[in-house]
Design a protein around this motif. Sequence first.
Motif, PDB file in Angstrom:
ATOM      1  N   ALA A   1       0.809  -1.188   0.000  1.00  0.00           N
ATOM      2  CA  ALA A   1       0.000   0.000   0.000  1.00  0.00           C
ATOM      3  C   ALA A   1       0.843   1.238   0.000  1.00  0.00           C
ATOM      4  O   ALA A   1       1.754   1.369   0.783  1.00  0.00           O
ATOM      5  CB  ALA A   1      -0.915   0.009   1.202  1.00  0.00           C
TER       6      ALA A   1
ATOM      7  N   SER B   1      -4.023   4.935  -0.911  1.00  0.00           N
ATOM      8  CA  SER B   1      -4.210   3.897  -1.911  1.00  0.00           C
ATOM      9  C   SER B   1      -3.389   2.662  -1.558  1.00  0.00           C
ATOM     10  O   SER B   1      -2.358   2.754  -0.901  1.00  0.00           O
ATOM     11  CB  SER B   1      -3.787   4.420  -3.281  1.00  0.00           C
ATOM     12  N   PHE B   2      -3.866   1.504  -2.017  1.00  0.00           N
ATOM     13  CA  PHE B   2      -3.108   0.281  -1.754  1.00  0.00           C
ATOM     14  C   PHE B   2      -3.532  -0.828  -2.711  1.00  0.00           C
ATOM     15  O   PHE B   2      -4.553  -0.736  -3.393  1.00  0.00           O
ATOM     16  CB  PHE B   2      -3.286  -0.185  -0.303  1.00  0.00           C
ATOM     17  N   TYR B   3      -2.703  -1.871  -2.782  1.00  0.00           N
ATOM     18  CA  TYR B   3      -3.027  -3.099  -3.498  1.00  0.00           C
ATOM     19  C   TYR B   3      -3.082  -4.220  -2.464  1.00  0.00           C
ATOM     20  O   TYR B   3      -2.264  -4.281  -1.560  1.00  0.00           O
ATOM     21  CB  TYR B   3      -1.957  -3.417  -4.550  1.00  0.00           C
TER      22      TYR B   3
ATOM     23  N   ILE C   1      -6.869  -3.173  -6.549  1.00  0.00           N
ATOM     24  CA  ILE C   1      -6.212  -1.960  -6.082  1.00  0.00           C
ATOM     25  C   ILE C   1      -7.289  -1.006  -5.592  1.00  0.00           C
ATOM     26  O   ILE C   1      -8.417  -0.997  -6.093  1.00  0.00           O
ATOM     27  CB  ILE C   1      -5.337  -1.268  -7.152  1.00  0.00           C
TER      28      ILE C   1
ATOM     29  N   GLU D   1       1.424   1.268  -7.533  1.00  0.00           N
ATOM     30  CA  GLU D   1       0.486   0.250  -7.059  1.00  0.00           C
ATOM     31  C   GLU D   1       0.378  -0.916  -8.032  1.00  0.00           C
ATOM     32  O   GLU D   1       0.297  -2.084  -7.618  1.00  0.00           O
ATOM     33  CB  GLU D   1      -0.890   0.872  -6.824  1.00  0.00           C
TER      34      GLU D   1
ATOM     35  N   HIS E   1       3.308   6.351   2.194  1.00  0.00           N
ATOM     36  CA  HIS E   1       2.961   4.953   2.006  1.00  0.00           C
ATOM     37  C   HIS E   1       2.261   4.405   3.224  1.00  0.00           C
ATOM     38  O   HIS E   1       2.723   4.567   4.341  1.00  0.00           O
ATOM     39  CB  HIS E   1       4.220   4.115   1.716  1.00  0.00           C
TER      40      HIS E   1
END
Length: 651
Positions: free
Chosen positions: A26, A346-348, A355, A429, A642
């Motif tokens: 993320a 945001s993140f995966y 995502i 990402e 992050h």
Amino acid sequence: MKLGPINSLSISSTLAVSMTALVLSACGGSSSDSESNGTPDNSLPINACETSLGLVQVETASNLIFNVEQQYTAGQSATIIAGMSAGQSSGMSFKWQQLSGPIISTVSENSPLLSFVIPEPGSYSFSVTVTGNQTELTETVNIDAGAAIAQLNINSDHQVVEGNGVSLRLQRINGQVANDIEWCYFSGQEINLDLTNEERPLFTAPTVSTDSIIGLKATGQVSGQSLSDEVFVLVTNEPSITSPYFDQPVARTYSYNTESSYADIASSCVYSTQLQQTCEIVDLPLIGQMNNAENISSVMDRVVVSHDWMGKNFETFLTQADPNSDFIKLLQSVTAVVISYDVRPSFYWVATGAIYLDPEYLWLTPEQRDSINEAPDYRSDFGNELQFIMPWRYVKDNNYAYSSVERTERQTRSIADITPSLASLLYHELAHANDFFPRSVHDTLIGPTLIDDFYRRTDSNSLVSDQLQNVDPLTSSEMYGLASVSFQGTDANATQKAYLPSDITSFFLTDHANDFYAYSSTREDAAMLFEESFMSHRYQIQRDVAVTDTTDLIVDWGQRGRVGSAELLNRAAFVIDEIMPEVDGKTLLNALPEPINMAAGINWYDNIAITPVNSSNPARVSGLEAISTEVERRPVQTGREHKKLPPLIRQ
């Protein structure tokens, strides 16, 4: 948002992943080290309002009820709320349409709460169609708006799920902040507000047994005149949380393309508090596992949003700002794209294969931005006992590639304005997604879930980031230790506290990383190389990185375009070849500009205008003074951009 464990197992840190850990990668946006879902930590009770206008209930011939404001005026944020007489909207879909009156711009047309700004005096008519739970109703409501009057304006009315964070913002009048701001409530339930910033109150939506409307009022002094405004928050009752993955409230989301064959399953598989088992590949495969899927429409079939404008802007970006189809190719390695007002940062996540994008990167109008929850993530000041930082920025033509727009400014943005920041976010990402499941392995995935294939790949050290360590591993034990302090919250020891910027420079330059954050995990190492390479290759935007002190930001060492250096060639080329095989890595990197060193002893900000000619004596860019110090200091160190979300542990 807190993401729960697989098979009720515990969560730990995001350091380099062993064969027993399942990474949640993320990055981007402000972040939380405490897994907060935005709950304010400075909340105090506020008083009940002595007077208020409130809402008027309008009944219809059906079970649908409207709540309308008693007074609508031009230029003001406004709302109409639709609901069932039973007081429950869970499981129902709403679709608003304007039938008459001056055209308004709506941002919540798929919510029971229609939020908008009255453009001018006049009569307005709207219809709403409600479907679900064996119900389909369409009703019409009319309102009249008067001329503008002197009053405050709160942006804006919201629908939120119970337990979720809520933010409001009091708009300034001609740039002037109201004095003596006071907030009160006139709903049936007492409200605690975090008024650390009186212009931006925060609160946590209470638990409710039925959908409930919370009314708040702000009063303030402007030019000696007492002004006020009211705002309404619809808190919706939701099913009890049963998911071990999403174990705190998440926003209501839906498939942007309602005609998609995945419309009925996407949201429930990737963003639901009812998700009890991860969906199988056969039900929600990676986009690239489908035939002829490398196109925008196939991607948009997998977009899940809380507001339509988020999907629309994302589609426009892919259409206008991705001429080489980089993102369309990279998106083949995800199951879905979630864009929701409560995603930050945001993140995966490999558990869902999706995502999750912070919509702060996508808004184009002030009204769109108003619908994004500002409730911040709270975190510790990791590394604040160290004597150095490693700031970064993206630069083009000796100036900042992009800048932030303060929330107090009602500005619009274009796709060109959002492209640099959104592109860098997506390259990073999606590098994670392609690290785990590059297109070359899509045909070999056997499931039944992506998690099963992830373990098979990590057990054999087959991830791109695993193999990168065989090509040229990072070896600085000092940098790894400092990354643990700065990004994981490990206590700094006496030796680490004593390191000066010059020590960090010597550690960093004897290794082959392009950024400090590369030492936080092997996954971030690969993603940082890919992100910087493609930002320079596609947009001619270069990344600055430096080692400075913590007070005056005096550069001990710094460099622009470090990924183009010869010592990083093999590492970066390997990542590029594995993730984007259409582009030869070494050819790409050899075509990048030569790295440029900053001038030591000069302030980080004064090192903005460096070229091959004047790099030893950088000049200050004209107008740089106008760039907000707060804006530029916010991402001071990569890790601050992050999200620290730990891996899921396998027994």
